[in-house]
Design a protein around this motif. Sequence first.
Motif, PDB file in Angstrom:
ATOM      1  N   TRP A 300       0.804  -1.215   0.000  1.00  0.00           N
ATOM      2  CA  TRP A 300       0.000   0.000   0.000  1.00  0.00           C
ATOM      3  C   TRP A 300       0.844   1.275   0.000  1.00  0.00           C
ATOM      4  CZ3 TRP A 300      -4.118   1.844  -1.703  1.00  0.00           C
ATOM      5  CH2 TRP A 300      -4.690   3.007  -1.201  1.00  0.00           C
ATOM      6  N   ALA A 301       1.918   1.324   0.765  1.00  0.00           N
ATOM      7  CA  ALA A 301       2.680   2.565   0.905  1.00  0.00           C
ATOM      8  C   ALA A 301       3.150   3.117  -0.443  1.00  0.00           C
ATOM      9  CB  ALA A 301       3.856   2.368   1.858  1.00  0.00           C
ATOM     10  N   PRO A 302       3.809   2.332  -1.302  1.00  0.00           N
ATOM     11  CA  PRO A 302       4.198   2.894  -2.600  1.00  0.00           C
ATOM     12  C   PRO A 302       3.011   3.142  -3.528  1.00  0.00           C
ATOM     13  CG  PRO A 302       4.825   0.579  -2.455  1.00  0.00           C
ATOM     14  CD  PRO A 302       4.372   0.995  -1.087  1.00  0.00           C
ATOM     15  N   ALA A 303       1.971   2.308  -3.432  1.00  0.00           N
ATOM     16  CA  ALA A 303       0.790   2.532  -4.267  1.00  0.00           C
ATOM     17  C   ALA A 303       0.134   3.863  -3.928  1.00  0.00           C
ATOM     18  CB  ALA A 303      -0.206   1.392  -4.079  1.00  0.00           C
ATOM     19  N   LEU A 304       0.046   4.174  -2.651  1.00  0.00           N
ATOM     20  CA  LEU A 304      -0.518   5.442  -2.203  1.00  0.00           C
ATOM     21  C   LEU A 304       0.314   6.617  -2.695  1.00  0.00           C
ATOM     22  CD1 LEU A 304      -2.415   7.111  -0.268  1.00  0.00           C
ATOM     23  CD2 LEU A 304      -0.671   6.707   1.495  1.00  0.00           C
ATOM     24  N   ALA A 305       1.617   6.529  -2.514  1.00  0.00           N
ATOM     25  CA  ALA A 305       2.505   7.653  -2.833  1.00  0.00           C
ATOM     26  C   ALA A 305       2.628   7.903  -4.324  1.00  0.00           C
ATOM     27  CB  ALA A 305       3.882   7.410  -2.233  1.00  0.00           C
ATOM     28  N   THR A 306       2.477   6.855  -5.135  1.00  0.00           N
ATOM     29  CA  THR A 306       2.641   7.003  -6.581  1.00  0.00           C
ATOM     30  C   THR A 306       1.322   7.084  -7.329  1.00  0.00           C
ATOM     31  OG1 THR A 306       2.768   4.593  -6.895  1.00  0.00           O
ATOM     32  CG2 THR A 306       4.846   5.768  -6.510  1.00  0.00           C
ATOM     33  N   GLY A 307       0.206   6.883  -6.635  1.00  0.00           N
ATOM     34  CA  GLY A 307      -1.100   7.000  -7.283  1.00  0.00           C
ATOM     35  C   GLY A 307      -1.474   5.816  -8.139  1.00  0.00           C
ATOM     36  N   ALA A 308      -1.168   4.621  -7.668  1.00  0.00           N
ATOM     37  CA  ALA A 308      -1.403   3.422  -8.480  1.00  0.00           C
ATOM     38  C   ALA A 308      -2.863   3.235  -8.854  1.00  0.00           C
ATOM     39  CB  ALA A 308      -0.898   2.190  -7.727  1.00  0.00           C
ATOM     40  N   LEU A 309      -3.783   3.701  -8.024  1.00  0.00           N
ATOM     41  CA  LEU A 309      -5.209   3.499  -8.292  1.00  0.00           C
ATOM     42  C   LEU A 309      -5.906   4.747  -8.824  1.00  0.00           C
ATOM     43  CD1 LEU A 309      -6.186   1.399  -5.132  1.00  0.00           C
ATOM     44  CD2 LEU A 309      -5.807   0.563  -7.464  1.00  0.00           C
ATOM     45  N   LEU A 310      -5.127   5.789  -9.138  1.00  0.00           N
ATOM     46  CA  LEU A 310      -5.705   7.066  -9.541  1.00  0.00           C
ATOM     47  C   LEU A 310      -5.159   7.545 -10.870  1.00  0.00           C
ATOM     48  CD1 LEU A 310      -5.445   8.948  -6.122  1.00  0.00           C
ATOM     49  CD2 LEU A 310      -7.425   7.683  -7.018  1.00  0.00           C
ATOM     50  N   GLN A 311      -5.907   8.457 -11.513  1.00  0.00           N
ATOM     51  CA  GLN A 311      -5.396   9.136 -12.692  1.00  0.00           C
ATOM     52  C   GLN A 311      -4.268  10.086 -12.275  1.00  0.00           C
ATOM     53  OE1 GLN A 311      -6.312   8.533 -15.851  1.00  0.00           O
ATOM     54  NE2 GLN A 311      -7.679   6.931 -15.057  1.00  0.00           N
ATOM     55  N   PRO A 312      -3.269  10.286 -13.140  1.00  0.00           N
ATOM     56  CA  PRO A 312      -2.124  11.128 -12.759  1.00  0.00           C
ATOM     57  C   PRO A 312      -2.516  12.527 -12.303  1.00  0.00           C
ATOM     58  CG  PRO A 312      -1.613   9.909 -14.763  1.00  0.00           C
ATOM     59  CD  PRO A 312      -3.072   9.648 -14.459  1.00  0.00           C
ATOM     60  N   GLU A 313      -3.504  13.134 -12.943  1.00  0.00           N
ATOM     61  CA  GLU A 313      -3.885  14.486 -12.554  1.00  0.00           C
ATOM     62  C   GLU A 313      -4.551  14.507 -11.172  1.00  0.00           C
ATOM     63  OE1 GLU A 313      -6.940  13.016 -15.675  1.00  0.00           O
ATOM     64  OE2 GLU A 313      -4.772  12.899 -15.300  1.00  0.00           O
ATOM     65  N   THR A 314      -5.258  13.424 -10.845  1.00  0.00           N
ATOM     66  CA  THR A 314      -5.873  13.338  -9.518  1.00  0.00           C
ATOM     67  C   THR A 314      -4.807  13.121  -8.449  1.00  0.00           C
ATOM     68  OG1 THR A 314      -7.844  12.390 -10.553  1.00  0.00           O
ATOM     69  CG2 THR A 314      -7.645  12.157  -8.167  1.00  0.00           C
ATOM     70  N   GLN A 315      -3.845  12.260  -8.740  1.00  0.00           N
ATOM     71  CA  GLN A 315      -2.748  12.059  -7.794  1.00  0.00           C
ATOM     72  C   GLN A 315      -1.953  13.350  -7.586  1.00  0.00           C
ATOM     73  OE1 GLN A 315      -2.140   9.766  -5.772  1.00  0.00           O
ATOM     74  NE2 GLN A 315       0.017   9.862  -5.192  1.00  0.00           N
ATOM     75  N   ALA A 316      -1.782  14.114  -8.636  1.00  0.00           N
ATOM     76  CA  ALA A 316      -1.064  15.386  -8.511  1.00  0.00           C
ATOM     77  C   ALA A 316      -1.793  16.312  -7.543  1.00  0.00           C
ATOM     78  CB  ALA A 316      -0.914  16.046  -9.876  1.00  0.00           C
ATOM     79  N   GLN A 317      -3.125  16.316  -7.599  1.00  0.00           N
ATOM     80  CA  GLN A 317      -3.888  17.132  -6.656  1.00  0.00           C
ATOM     81  C   GLN A 317      -3.740  16.600  -5.231  1.00  0.00           C
ATOM     82  OE1 GLN A 317      -7.816  18.816  -7.968  1.00  0.00           O
ATOM     83  NE2 GLN A 317      -7.595  17.258  -9.573  1.00  0.00           N
ATOM     84  N   ARG A 318      -3.694  15.281  -5.099  1.00  0.00           N
ATOM     85  CA  ARG A 318      -3.496  14.698  -3.775  1.00  0.00           C
ATOM     86  C   ARG A 318      -2.196  15.189  -3.139  1.00  0.00           C
ATOM     87  NH1 ARG A 318      -4.792   8.672  -2.177  1.00  0.00           N
ATOM     88  NH2 ARG A 318      -5.308   9.339  -0.070  1.00  0.00           N
ATOM     89  N   LEU A 319      -1.161  15.323  -3.947  1.00  0.00           N
ATOM     90  CA  LEU A 319       0.165  15.664  -3.431  1.00  0.00           C
ATOM     91  C   LEU A 319       0.399  17.171  -3.335  1.00  0.00           C
ATOM     92  CD1 LEU A 319       2.363  12.950  -5.191  1.00  0.00           C
ATOM     93  CD2 LEU A 319       1.306  12.889  -2.912  1.00  0.00           C
ATOM     94  N   GLU A 320      -0.639  17.974  -3.577  1.00  0.00           N
ATOM     95  CA  GLU A 320      -0.523  19.419  -3.347  1.00  0.00           C
ATOM     96  C   GLU A 320      -0.675  19.666  -1.846  1.00  0.00           C
ATOM     97  OE1 GLU A 320      -3.519  21.204  -5.762  1.00  0.00           O
ATOM     98  OE2 GLU A 320      -2.439  20.873  -7.643  1.00  0.00           O
ATOM     99  N   THR A 321       0.441  19.699  -1.164  1.00  0.00           N
ATOM    100  CA  THR A 321       0.412  19.798   0.292  1.00  0.00           C
ATOM    101  C   THR A 321       0.450  21.249   0.753  1.00  0.00           C
ATOM    102  OG1 THR A 321       2.820  19.644   0.451  1.00  0.00           O
ATOM    103  CG2 THR A 321       1.580  17.582   0.517  1.00  0.00           C
ATOM    104  N   VAL A 322       0.012  21.449   1.985  1.00  0.00           N
ATOM    105  CA  VAL A 322       0.075  22.763   2.617  1.00  0.00           C
ATOM    106  C   VAL A 322       0.864  22.631   3.904  1.00  0.00           C
ATOM    107  CG1 VAL A 322      -2.057  23.621   1.604  1.00  0.00           C
ATOM    108  CG2 VAL A 322      -2.150  22.365   3.752  1.00  0.00           C
ATOM    109  N   ALA A 323       1.536  23.697   4.289  1.00  0.00           N
ATOM    110  CA  ALA A 323       2.363  23.679   5.487  1.00  0.00           C
ATOM    111  C   ALA A 323       1.506  23.543   6.732  1.00  0.00           C
ATOM    112  CB  ALA A 323       3.202  24.950   5.561  1.00  0.00           C
ATOM    113  N   VAL A 324       2.062  22.893   7.720  1.00  0.00           N
ATOM    114  CA  VAL A 324       1.403  22.745   9.008  1.00  0.00           C
ATOM    115  C   VAL A 324       1.906  23.851   9.926  1.00  0.00           C
ATOM    116  CG1 VAL A 324       1.052  21.243  10.997  1.00  0.00           C
ATOM    117  CG2 VAL A 324       1.212  20.263   8.698  1.00  0.00           C
ATOM    118  N   GLN A 325       0.991  24.698  10.368  1.00  0.00           N
ATOM    119  CA  GLN A 325       1.391  25.823  11.205  1.00  0.00           C
ATOM    120  C   GLN A 325       2.071  25.342  12.482  1.00  0.00           C
ATOM    121  OE1 GLN A 325      -2.194  28.087  11.852  1.00  0.00           O
ATOM    122  NE2 GLN A 325      -1.994  29.193   9.919  1.00  0.00           N
ATOM    123  N   GLY A 326       3.221  25.956  12.784  1.00  0.00           N
ATOM    124  CA  GLY A 326       3.958  25.596  13.977  1.00  0.00           C
ATOM    125  C   GLY A 326       4.856  24.406  13.829  1.00  0.00           C
TER     126      GLY A 326
END
Length: 406
Positions: A300-326
């Motif tokens: 699961w860990a590499p499948a999650l990180a690489t988007g094995a079950l998703l379209q590339p554009e959807t995975q790209a949105q998943r990986l749009e991270t935001v900073a955690v305050q503090g």
Amino acid sequence: MTARVVTKANRRRGLTAAAAVLLLVLGAGCSNGPSSTDTAAVTTEARPGAEPNAQIDPATADAVDDAIENVMATASIPGAIVGVWGPDGDYVRAFGVADKTLNTPMKTDFHSRIGSVTKTFTVTGVLQLVDEGLVSLDDPISMYVEGVPSGDEITLRQLARMQSGLANYTEIDEFQQAVLANLEANFTPQQLLDYAFARPATFPPGQGLEYSNTNTILLGLVVEKVSGMSLPEYLSQKITQPMNMEHTSLPVTNAFPGPHPTGYTTQTADGEEAVSTDWNPSWGGAAGAMISTLDDLRIWAPALATGALLQPETQAQRLETVAVQGAPSEISYGLGIFDVGGWLGHNGSIPGYQTVSVYLPERETTLVIMINTDIPYEGSSPSALLAEAITEIISPDNVFRLDAGM
């Protein structure tokens, strides 16, 4: 954040269904259980049913062994299962004991409760529905669930990225008291949401980031409404079966497939250590109730990180991270996934059990850790301490570090 059933002394710190990124100070106290070196020898095993790959070099393996044993002794971790897989070879070992009374050794094929790693599955379900054109990440939650405060303004994207502002039901006193009063009770999603909706929002939708299990409970309801399946059925048919993860499930009771270790926690009414193995995890639901194994999370860990079950554009949105305050700049959060020093994935904590399941794309390396305690050491998650010690050796330029108090 960890899944803490709070004691009278630390109730304000919350029972938070296992998130990885926003580690709170969890309160003092640690197990008096034996260390790995006191209880059982290290067990080295090949992955069940899999052809063995090359092992990491002996010097590195010895260094990782020492690091794990040192953390286990310091933090009083009864047992641990650790797997590292990558181009430099595999490392799969069990340490310590599965049961402190019987002194039975940990084994690498044991099942474990995985806490907030569950969130990665639930959010993946939502993203699959995005790929099918059935939902949009910018849909308001009011399209799918009635009665959500500011539901017309909170989007599915904000829920998945912890930006809704909705109160976290697991930090509410009345909820915590209800759990402690009946550790075998079944909680419905609506019951959990009722606790959250009775509290004011902590910020307007989209104008902050605060970990809240309420968000993922709502996303689980979205999956059920749109797919027409229960969440356990959906996750089985659409995620775990296609990925050949035969030992991963979302229980709806306290059912716990064997073999599994005994879980130890101090999240009790009197703050004393207790066995939590058969406590009902239904209060975690879509946010933290799943069960898995080392071998399944290795998939699961590499499948999650690489988007094995998703379209590339959807995975790209998943990986749009935001900073955690503090938090240090190395920690950020995306759609049901975090980035800690380049490691992508999630960790989880639920009474008696903790898990880290992450992948480092830069080195094509997977790390999975499963332990049978959630008792903090000097305010830090014991599983995070293990992950930090291991990654300091295997990926010194990418250390998985979650500071106490984050």
